[in-house]
Design a protein around this motif. Sequence first.
Motif, PDB file in Angstrom:
ATOM      1  N   VAL A  32       0.859  -1.183   0.000  1.00 14.34           N
ATOM      2  CA  VAL A  32       0.000   0.000   0.000  1.00 14.34           C
ATOM      3  C   VAL A  32       0.896   1.233   0.000  1.00 14.34           C
ATOM      4  CG1 VAL A  32      -1.786   1.272   1.245  1.00 14.34           C
ATOM      5  CG2 VAL A  32      -1.794  -1.232   1.270  1.00 14.34           C
ATOM      6  N   THR A  33       0.612   2.150  -0.909  1.00 20.03           N
ATOM      7  CA  THR A  33       1.339   3.411  -0.971  1.00 20.03           C
ATOM      8  C   THR A  33       0.362   4.557  -0.774  1.00 20.03           C
ATOM      9  OG1 THR A  33       2.956   2.461  -2.497  1.00 20.03           O
ATOM     10  CG2 THR A  33       2.861   4.868  -2.378  1.00 20.03           C
ATOM     11  N   LEU A  34       0.683   5.437   0.171  1.00 19.91           N
ATOM     12  CA  LEU A  34      -0.098   6.646   0.417  1.00 19.91           C
ATOM     13  C   LEU A  34       0.636   7.787  -0.260  1.00 19.91           C
ATOM     14  CD1 LEU A  34      -0.826   6.184   4.236  1.00 19.91           C
ATOM     15  CD2 LEU A  34      -2.105   5.289   2.269  1.00 19.91           C
ATOM     16  N   ASN A  35       0.019   8.381  -1.271  1.00 27.64           N
ATOM     17  CA  ASN A  35       0.627   9.468  -2.028  1.00 27.64           C
ATOM     18  C   ASN A  35       0.062  10.795  -1.561  1.00 27.64           C
ATOM     19  OD1 ASN A  35       2.257   7.924  -3.988  1.00 27.64           O
ATOM     20  ND2 ASN A  35       0.260   7.105  -4.570  1.00 27.64           N
ATOM     21  N   GLU A  36       0.681  11.354  -0.543  1.00 29.35           N
ATOM     22  CA  GLU A  36       0.250  12.638  -0.017  1.00 29.35           C
ATOM     23  C   GLU A  36       1.442  13.331   0.623  1.00 29.35           C
ATOM     24  OE1 GLU A  36      -3.160  14.706   2.725  1.00 29.35           O
ATOM     25  OE2 GLU A  36      -3.327  12.595   2.252  1.00 29.35           O
ATOM     26  N   LYS A  37       1.604  14.582   0.285  1.00 31.73           N
ATOM     27  CA  LYS A  37       2.681  15.372   0.876  1.00 31.73           C
ATOM     28  C   LYS A  37       2.337  15.713   2.319  1.00 31.73           C
ATOM     29  CE  LYS A  37       3.969  17.588  -3.459  1.00 31.73           C
ATOM     30  NZ  LYS A  37       5.303  17.166  -3.722  1.00 31.73           N
ATOM     31  N   GLY A  38       3.356  15.806   3.145  1.00 28.64           N
ATOM     32  CA  GLY A  38       3.184  16.299   4.497  1.00 28.64           C
ATOM     33  C   GLY A  38       2.505  15.351   5.469  1.00 28.64           C
ATOM     34  N   ASP A  75      -1.230  -2.474  -4.390  1.00 29.53           N
ATOM     35  CA  ASP A  75      -0.702  -3.471  -5.327  1.00 29.53           C
ATOM     36  C   ASP A  75      -0.898  -4.844  -4.690  1.00 29.53           C
ATOM     37  OD1 ASP A  75       0.657  -4.821  -7.341  1.00 29.53           O
ATOM     38  OD2 ASP A  75       2.612  -4.456  -6.432  1.00 29.53           O
ATOM     39  N   ASP A  76      -1.745  -5.656  -5.319  1.00 26.68           N
ATOM     40  CA  ASP A  76      -2.070  -6.995  -4.828  1.00 26.68           C
ATOM     41  C   ASP A  76      -1.337  -8.015  -5.707  1.00 26.68           C
ATOM     42  OD1 ASP A  76      -3.249  -9.201  -3.660  1.00 26.68           O
ATOM     43  OD2 ASP A  76      -5.246  -8.821  -4.485  1.00 26.68           O
ATOM     44  N   ARG A  77      -0.041  -8.094  -5.527  1.00 32.41           N
ATOM     45  CA  ARG A  77       0.855  -8.895  -6.374  1.00 32.41           C
ATOM     46  C   ARG A  77       0.376 -10.330  -6.602  1.00 32.41           C
ATOM     47  NH1 ARG A  77       6.006  -9.838  -3.297  1.00 32.41           N
ATOM     48  NH2 ARG A  77       4.827 -11.622  -2.545  1.00 32.41           N
ATOM     49  N   ASP A  78      -0.059 -11.000  -5.532  1.00 35.58           N
ATOM     50  CA  ASP A  78      -0.421 -12.413  -5.634  1.00 35.58           C
ATOM     51  C   ASP A  78      -1.925 -12.662  -5.562  1.00 35.58           C
ATOM     52  OD1 ASP A  78       2.331 -12.911  -5.692  1.00 35.58           O
ATOM     53  OD2 ASP A  78       2.427 -13.175  -3.511  1.00 35.58           O
ATOM     54  N   GLY A  79      -2.727 -11.614  -5.640  1.00 38.01           N
ATOM     55  CA  GLY A  79      -4.178 -11.771  -5.601  1.00 38.01           C
ATOM     56  C   GLY A  79      -4.699 -12.264  -4.260  1.00 38.01           C
ATOM     57  N   THR A  80      -4.089 -11.807  -3.167  1.00 34.28           N
ATOM     58  CA  THR A  80      -4.478 -12.295  -1.839  1.00 34.28           C
ATOM     59  C   THR A  80      -5.431 -11.358  -1.097  1.00 34.28           C
ATOM     60  OG1 THR A  80      -2.547 -11.282  -0.784  1.00 34.28           O
ATOM     61  CG2 THR A  80      -2.294 -13.541  -1.606  1.00 34.28           C
ATOM     62  N   LEU A  81      -5.758 -10.187  -1.671  1.00 36.93           N
ATOM     63  CA  LEU A  81      -6.630  -9.237  -0.999  1.00 36.93           C
ATOM     64  C   LEU A  81      -8.053  -9.793  -0.923  1.00 36.93           C
ATOM     65  CD1 LEU A  81      -6.580  -6.354   0.270  1.00 36.93           C
ATOM     66  CD2 LEU A  81      -7.437  -5.528  -1.919  1.00 36.93           C
ATOM     67  N   LYS A  82      -8.569  -9.915   0.271  1.00 38.26           N
ATOM     68  CA  LYS A  82      -9.919 -10.422   0.530  1.00 38.26           C
ATOM     69  C   LYS A  82     -10.697  -9.342   1.272  1.00 38.26           C
ATOM     70  CE  LYS A  82      -8.665 -14.506  -0.888  1.00 38.26           C
ATOM     71  NZ  LYS A  82      -8.796 -14.758  -2.283  1.00 38.26           N
ATOM     72  N   THR A  83     -12.018  -9.381   1.200  1.00 34.80           N
ATOM     73  CA  THR A  83     -12.848  -8.384   1.866  1.00 34.80           C
ATOM     74  C   THR A  83     -13.965  -9.062   2.645  1.00 34.80           C
ATOM     75  OG1 THR A  83     -12.367  -6.760   0.139  1.00 34.80           O
ATOM     76  CG2 THR A  83     -14.278  -6.325   1.522  1.00 34.80           C
ATOM     77  N   SER A  98     -10.922  -4.980   4.268  1.00 37.93           N
ATOM     78  CA  SER A  98     -10.035  -5.763   3.403  1.00 37.93           C
ATOM     79  C   SER A  98      -8.781  -6.163   4.153  1.00 37.93           C
ATOM     80  CB  SER A  98      -9.667  -4.960   2.155  1.00 37.93           C
ATOM     81  OG  SER A  98     -10.839  -4.665   1.414  1.00 37.93           O
ATOM     82  N   PHE A  99      -8.281  -7.347   3.829  1.00 36.08           N
ATOM     83  CA  PHE A  99      -7.135  -7.936   4.515  1.00 36.08           C
ATOM     84  C   PHE A  99      -6.427  -8.899   3.576  1.00 36.08           C
ATOM     85  CE2 PHE A  99     -10.841 -10.508   5.047  1.00 36.08           C
ATOM     86  CZ  PHE A  99     -10.401 -11.815   4.905  1.00 36.08           C
ATOM     87  N   CYS A 100      -5.225  -9.300   3.947  1.00 39.03           N
ATOM     88  CA  CYS A 100      -4.485 -10.295   3.173  1.00 39.03           C
ATOM     89  C   CYS A 100      -5.024 -11.676   3.543  1.00 39.03           C
ATOM     90  CB  CYS A 100      -2.992 -10.210   3.467  1.00 39.03           C
ATOM     91  SG  CYS A 100      -2.034 -11.491   2.597  1.00 39.03           S
ATOM     92  N   GLY A 101      -5.429 -12.437   2.542  1.00 34.45           N
ATOM     93  CA  GLY A 101      -5.969 -13.775   2.759  1.00 34.45           C
ATOM     94  C   GLY A 101      -4.925 -14.798   3.139  1.00 34.45           C
ATOM     95  N   VAL A 102      -3.634 -14.467   3.031  1.00 32.29           N
ATOM     96  CA  VAL A 102      -2.570 -15.395   3.417  1.00 32.29           C
ATOM     97  C   VAL A 102      -2.162 -15.167   4.868  1.00 32.29           C
ATOM     98  CG1 VAL A 102      -0.163 -16.060   2.993  1.00 32.29           C
ATOM     99  CG2 VAL A 102      -1.712 -15.704   1.076  1.00 32.29           C
TER     100      VAL A 102
END
Length: 170
Positions: A32-38, A75-83, A98-102
């Motif tokens: 997870v990337t947070l794109n915000e200044k400051g 970025d869910d590289r391995d498709g593990t994001l579950k909700t 949402s969480f990682c299913g692994v």
Amino acid sequence: MPNQPTGDPKQHDVSTFTDSISGSCLCGSITVTLNEKGLFDKPRGHLCHCANCRKVAGSYVASNMLMDEDKVKIDDRDGTLKTYEDKHTLSGNPVYRSFCGVDGNPVQSKTALYPGKVVIKMGMFPRIPQPEAEGFGSHKHPWQGQHDGVPSYKIKWAGPEKELMSEGTL
């Protein structure tokens, strides 16, 4: 040589996060990337003591940050994001957690109460800004202390239900 402890936030100077910060789940599948200044220029985010956030965090408190959805890249590289659809909420509106299913690492929550926003679970980042508020302060355990400079609200820290419990010790 035994493994060295990991995760000391003091190893990461906040000046390296002037435009963004990235973190990952435990297995590394989700970034997870947070794109915000400051992000570290002032207190940001909140601590939540509601039962649902405590369960998701696996702790006595959850560290969250409400962000504009367009400033968050997952970025869910391995498709593990579950909700999980959490229907047991104060408002009656579901919260999509949402969480990682692994590895089970919490990633984000979304609710219709905050359109265009996402609640990011801050435990996956190398540094966490000082929180600006504490929600569900009336649900804290009796042994918990006060966080210096962080106002505590009885229930919600934002919206019409907010009622200040204390200003925090300054």
